[in-house]
Structure formats: C-alpha cells, structure tokens
Design an enzyme around this catalytic site. Structure first.
Site, PDB file in Angstrom:
ATOM      1  N   ASP A 225      40.609  41.135  45.272  1.00  0.00           N
ATOM      2  CA  ASP A 225      40.603  40.910  43.824  1.00  0.00           C
ATOM      3  C   ASP A 225      40.376  42.227  43.106  1.00  0.00           C
ATOM      4  O   ASP A 225      39.770  43.140  43.658  1.00  0.00           O
ATOM      5  CB  ASP A 225      39.510  39.911  43.432  1.00  0.00           C
ATOM      6  CG  ASP A 225      39.770  39.365  42.021  1.00  0.00           C
ATOM      7  OD1 ASP A 225      40.624  38.483  41.882  1.00  0.00           O
ATOM      8  OD2 ASP A 225      39.144  39.861  41.062  1.00  0.00           O
TER       9      ASP A 225
ATOM     10  N   TYR B 128      36.603  43.126  31.817  1.00  0.00           N
ATOM     11  CA  TYR B 128      35.627  42.277  32.517  1.00  0.00           C
ATOM     12  C   TYR B 128      34.240  42.903  32.524  1.00  0.00           C
ATOM     13  O   TYR B 128      33.236  42.213  32.402  1.00  0.00           O
ATOM     14  CB  TYR B 128      36.101  41.988  33.945  1.00  0.00           C
ATOM     15  CG  TYR B 128      37.305  41.078  33.978  1.00  0.00           C
ATOM     16  CD1 TYR B 128      37.171  39.705  33.801  1.00  0.00           C
ATOM     17  CD2 TYR B 128      38.585  41.590  34.148  1.00  0.00           C
ATOM     18  CE1 TYR B 128      38.271  38.865  33.812  1.00  0.00           C
ATOM     19  CE2 TYR B 128      39.697  40.765  34.159  1.00  0.00           C
ATOM     20  CZ  TYR B 128      39.538  39.400  33.981  1.00  0.00           C
ATOM     21  OH  TYR B 128      40.624  38.583  33.978  1.00  0.00           O
TER      22      TYR B 128
HETATM   23  O1  1CP Z   1      48.487  36.824  46.404  1.00  0.00           O
HETATM   24  C1  1CP Z   1      47.770  37.461  45.657  1.00  0.00           C
HETATM   25  O2  1CP Z   1      48.221  38.067  44.658  1.00  0.00           O
HETATM   26  C2  1CP Z   1      46.323  37.439  45.976  1.00  0.00           C
HETATM   27  C3  1CP Z   1      45.493  38.603  45.642  1.00  0.00           C
HETATM   28  C4  1CP Z   1      44.925  38.627  44.220  1.00  0.00           C
HETATM   29  C5  1CP Z   1      45.307  39.509  43.203  1.00  0.00           C
HETATM   30  C6  1CP Z   1      46.451  40.493  43.223  1.00  0.00           C
HETATM   31  C7  1CP Z   1      43.837  37.860  43.734  1.00  0.00           C
HETATM   32  C8  1CP Z   1      43.131  36.784  44.453  1.00  0.00           C
HETATM   33  N1  1CP Z   1      43.504  38.323  42.489  1.00  0.00           N
HETATM   34  C9  1CP Z   1      44.396  39.315  42.138  1.00  0.00           C
HETATM   35  C10 1CP Z   1      44.409  40.112  40.925  1.00  0.00           C
HETATM   36  C11 1CP Z   1      43.619  39.695  39.746  1.00  0.00           C
HETATM   37  N2  1CP Z   1      42.364  39.174  39.674  1.00  0.00           N
HETATM   38  C12 1CP Z   1      44.061  39.902  38.420  1.00  0.00           C
HETATM   39  C13 1CP Z   1      45.359  40.584  38.059  1.00  0.00           C
HETATM   40  C14 1CP Z   1      46.526  39.691  38.222  1.00  0.00           C
HETATM   41  C15 1CP Z   1      46.633  38.588  37.217  1.00  0.00           C
HETATM   42  O3  1CP Z   1      46.637  38.875  36.009  1.00  0.00           O
HETATM   43  O4  1CP Z   1      46.768  37.443  37.653  1.00  0.00           O
HETATM   44  C16 1CP Z   1      43.062  39.438  37.554  1.00  0.00           C
HETATM   45  C17 1CP Z   1      43.096  39.438  36.042  1.00  0.00           C
HETATM   46  C18 1CP Z   1      41.985  38.981  38.347  1.00  0.00           C
HETATM   47  C19 1CP Z   1      40.688  38.440  37.892  1.00  0.00           C
HETATM   48  C20 1CP Z   1      40.458  37.101  38.452  1.00  0.00           C
HETATM   49  N3  1CP Z   1      40.030  36.851  39.714  1.00  0.00           N
HETATM   50  C21 1CP Z   1      40.759  35.866  37.852  1.00  0.00           C
HETATM   51  C22 1CP Z   1      41.348  35.664  36.473  1.00  0.00           C
HETATM   52  C23 1CP Z   1      40.251  35.377  35.509  1.00  0.00           C
HETATM   53  C24 1CP Z   1      40.748  35.342  34.079  1.00  0.00           C
HETATM   54  O5  1CP Z   1      40.282  36.175  33.286  1.00  0.00           O
HETATM   55  O6  1CP Z   1      41.589  34.486  33.767  1.00  0.00           O
HETATM   56  C25 1CP Z   1      40.466  34.858  38.786  1.00  0.00           C
HETATM   57  C26 1CP Z   1      40.577  33.379  38.602  1.00  0.00           C
HETATM   58  C27 1CP Z   1      40.013  35.509  39.960  1.00  0.00           C
HETATM   59  C28 1CP Z   1      39.700  34.890  41.268  1.00  0.00           C
HETATM   60  C29 1CP Z   1      40.803  34.946  42.238  1.00  0.00           C
HETATM   61  N4  1CP Z   1      41.369  36.109  42.726  1.00  0.00           N
HETATM   62  C30 1CP Z   1      42.335  35.823  43.659  1.00  0.00           C
HETATM   63  C31 1CP Z   1      42.376  34.396  43.787  1.00  0.00           C
HETATM   64  C32 1CP Z   1      43.277  33.633  44.740  1.00  0.00           C
HETATM   65  C33 1CP Z   1      41.426  33.873  42.897  1.00  0.00           C
HETATM   66  C34 1CP Z   1      41.097  32.415  42.683  1.00  0.00           C
HETATM   67  C35 1CP Z   1      39.994  32.054  43.592  1.00  0.00           C
HETATM   68  C36 1CP Z   1      40.065  30.621  43.945  1.00  0.00           C
HETATM   69  O7  1CP Z   1      39.797  29.793  43.061  1.00  0.00           O
HETATM   70  O8  1CP Z   1      40.414  30.315  45.085  1.00  0.00           O
END
Ligand code: 1CP
Length: 342
Positions: free
Chosen positions: A76, A153
């Site tokens: 992440d 963040y």
């Molecule tokens: O396949 C992949 O892309 C997995 C790797 C990955 C990546 C590239 C994850 C796993 N997170 C990210 C990047 C990420 N994390 C971003 C940039 C991309 C985007 O805009 O989508 C951002 C803004 C985050 C921050 C974050 N982490 C959020 C968003 C929060 C918001 O402000 O809306 C969330 C929900 C997470 C947790 C997260 N990270 C990754 C996953 C699979 C999850 C969800 C966890 C779960 O519920 O299982």
C-alpha cells in the site's frame, strides 16, 4: 537475471511495436477476487503486506486467475508514512486512519527520513520472492504514492473527498508543507530505488488526489516532487505517472521524461494524446463502474476504447482501481476483449 517472456508492457513503455495492446488493472489484487477474500479473513491488512509469502501469493492471484500482462506488488502507498514514523491503521470498512496526523512544526519533528532497508526491507523481500515465483512470466510493477497524495493522508489523517485540511496546510503553512513534501520525496526515491534493486521492472507513481489541485498548485505542490522521483529513477527503470484528474498537466507530465502516463475516463484518448504528445505511452482509461454492465456491453465499450487510443503506445487499464463488487467474469471479459482485439 530471468528473461521476461511476456514483455508487452515493457515494449509498449519503450515505444516499441507490440503484436497486441497489453493489459492490466489497477488494484487487480483485491476484494473482487474470492481467493483474496480467503486470505483477508485470516490475516490483518498489514500482516498481508509485511509477510513476503502472503504478499507474493496475493500479487500472483490476478496473474494466475485473470491472465493480466503484468503483476503489481501487493502493498500500500501508506507503508511510506508508516516507515517515516507515523502510525497507520487500516480499519475494516472505514479505510486508513492515521491517529496522530501532521499539523504543526512539532509534529514534523516526530517523523524522519528512514533507512528504507530497515523499515521497508519486507517489501524488498516480497519483491525478490515474487520475481522468483513469476519466473519471467510477466513483468512486476512496483509503486509508491506521489508525495502530495501521501501528504493528504499524513495531514488529513484519513480518507476524504476534498482533503481540505491537507490543502489548507499547504496554503497556510507553505514552508512546513514543502519541508514535508521533500522528506516524503527523499524517502520515496530511496524506497523505489530499493524496489528496482530487488527486481521491480516498472515503477508506477500513484497521485490519486492530484486532481484536487488546480493547474498551478498541481505544479508547485505535486508535479515538482514527482519530477524529482522520475529524474532519480530514469536510468534504472521504466516509470508511469498516474495523476487522477490532472489531465490539464499531461503535457508537463510528459516533459518529466516518464515512459507512461495514466489517464482516467474523464478525458478522451484523443485529447489526452494531443496534450501528452507522441513520445509517451498512455495507460487507461476504462470507467471502472462500467465493469458492472452486462458482459456484451463491456466487450463493445472496450473495443470502442481501443479504437479511440489507436495503434501503439497504449497500455489498456481502468481509469482507477477496480471496484470490490465487480464479478470476476466481468473483469475477465475486460482482459479477454483487449487480448483478442488487434
Ligand atoms: O493490485 C493492487 O493494485 C494492489 C496493491 C495496492 C495499491 C497499488 C493496494 C492494496 N493499495 C494500492 C495503492 C493505494 N492505496 C492508493 C493509490 C491507488 C488508488 O487511488 O486506488 C491509495 C489512495 C491507497 C490508500 C488506501 N489503502 C485506500 C483508499 C482510501 C481512500 O482514501 O479512499 C484503501 C482502502 C487502502 C487499503 C487497501 N490497499 C490495498 C487494498 C487491497 C486495500 C483494501 C484492503 C482490504 O479491505 O482488503
């Protein structure tokens, strides 16, 4: 060095001809996959990130199940503020929470530019394991958040639609904000160099909140720091900038020397190409919500998108991350339609 058999994405990023358009999906390792949900029930989010065997298994799931042309490291963007000394919690259904956000100069003294081997070595271990397991099937994309998106963040302390507290921090305490942005940038450069050394073939910089800034602020608060990162990596690897909503600055982003630029669905491929020029690869831009349409509609819309991008210098992708409620066969229809089109 293992030879990469499917190097379509690398070729597309270098501007070389490919026999078909390569395809992957942002957030392709995630909640829409039942196999991910099994591991999500057993282990906490940071356990999944910090255990190289788990990160490796999750990274490979979409390669095995969906047949995408690249793997993206399961991790992440928020591991960077964590490594800098801020507490980051991931609360189920609430998203990320940083309980002690940065607001003042005293808060800045609580964080530092860390030794990345010490604090993020688990990511490098995961990359080595993934490269081994991939055995050259497809390239591995490493990533980090853009400094502005990370600041969002670190200052807001949680997700937000507007990130107004982060913006006000930048507008009213610019000196402090630029100091923080530079600390994040220096950490990110060391972190991404470590990812490349461990085996990442491509680096994507996620500026998910770049589109919240007007063109001048985007230059001063975001692109100025992204440019430093791209410059620092340009002799080592291929880079992609994805600044969601910042279509107004595609020309300036192309001028950084990045190999690829991600675009969302709010700009046409034709206009994006006009802004970006013809020396950069465009990546995108299918509306992720359209994957909830019936499969024949998805197939038709994907073909329309591919036609609009035209031949060459295109990597098919979504315009942002895949939604958790997308049926697996709908995501597969997206991938398959790209693969069959030529
Ligand atoms: O396949 C992949 O892309 C997995 C790797 C990955 C990546 C590239 C994850 C796993 N997170 C990210 C990047 C990420 N994390 C971003 C940039 C991309 C985007 O805009 O989508 C951002 C803004 C985050 C921050 C974050 N982490 C959020 C968003 C929060 C918001 O402000 O809306 C969330 C929900 C997470 C947790 C997260 N990270 C990754 C996953 C699979 C999850 C969800 C966890 C779960 O519920 O299982």
């Amino acid at each position: 060095m293992i030879n990469i058999k499917n190097d379509l994405i690398l070729k597309a990023l270098r501007g070389e001809q490919t026999e078909r358009t390569p395809v992957w999906m942002m957030r392709q390792a995630g909640r829409y996959l039942p196999q991910y949900m099994v591991l999500r029930e057993k282990y906490s989010f940071f356990e999944r990130c910090q255990t190289p065997e788990l990160a490796c298994e999750i990274t490979l799931q979409p390669v095995d199940i969906m047949g995408v042309d690249a793997a993206i490291l399961f991790s992440d963007i928020l591991v960077v503020p964590q490594a800098m000394g801020l507490e980051v919690q991931l609360i189920e259904s609430k998203g990320p929470i940083l309980p002690d956000p940065i607001k003042t100069v005293n808060d800045l003294n609580r964080i530092s530019i860390p030794d990345v081997e010490e604090t993020l070595g688990y990511v490098f271990d995961a990359i080595k394991l993934i490269k081994n397991e991939l055995n050259g099937r497809v390239p591995l994309i490493g990533f980090a958040g853009a400094p502005w998106t990370i600041l969002c963040y670190m200052v807001q302390g949680k997700g937000s639609k507007t990130f107004d507290e982060a913006k006000i921090f930048c507008y009213t305490q610019p000196e402090l904000a630029h100091k923080l942005l530079q600390m994040i940038t220096d950490t990110t450069i060391a972190y991404l160099k470590g990812q490349v050394k461990a085996g990442a073939d491509v680096i994507q910089i996620f500026d998910s909140w770049g589109g919240l800034l007007g063109p001048d602020d985007f230059e001063n608060i975001s692109l100025k720091y992204i440019r430093q990162i791209v410059q620092a990596l340009k002799d080592d690897t291929l880079t992609i900038i994805f600044a969601k909503g910042a279509w107004h600055s595609l020309e300036n982003m192309a001028a950084t020397g990045a190999n690829g630029l991600g675009i969302d669905w709010c700009i046409t491929p034709q206009l994006a190409r006009r802004f970006a020029g013809d020396k950069v690869t465009l990546q995108g831009n299918f509306d992720p919500a359209k994957l909830l349409s019936p499969i024949p509609v998805i197939e038709a819309e994907v073909k329309t998108m591919l036609k609009a991008f035209g031949k060459g210098r295109h990597i098919a992708n979504l315009g942002h991350g895949i939604l958790p409620n997308v049926p697996v066969d709908h995501a597969r229809a997206f991938i398959e339609t790209v693969k069959e089109y030529s």
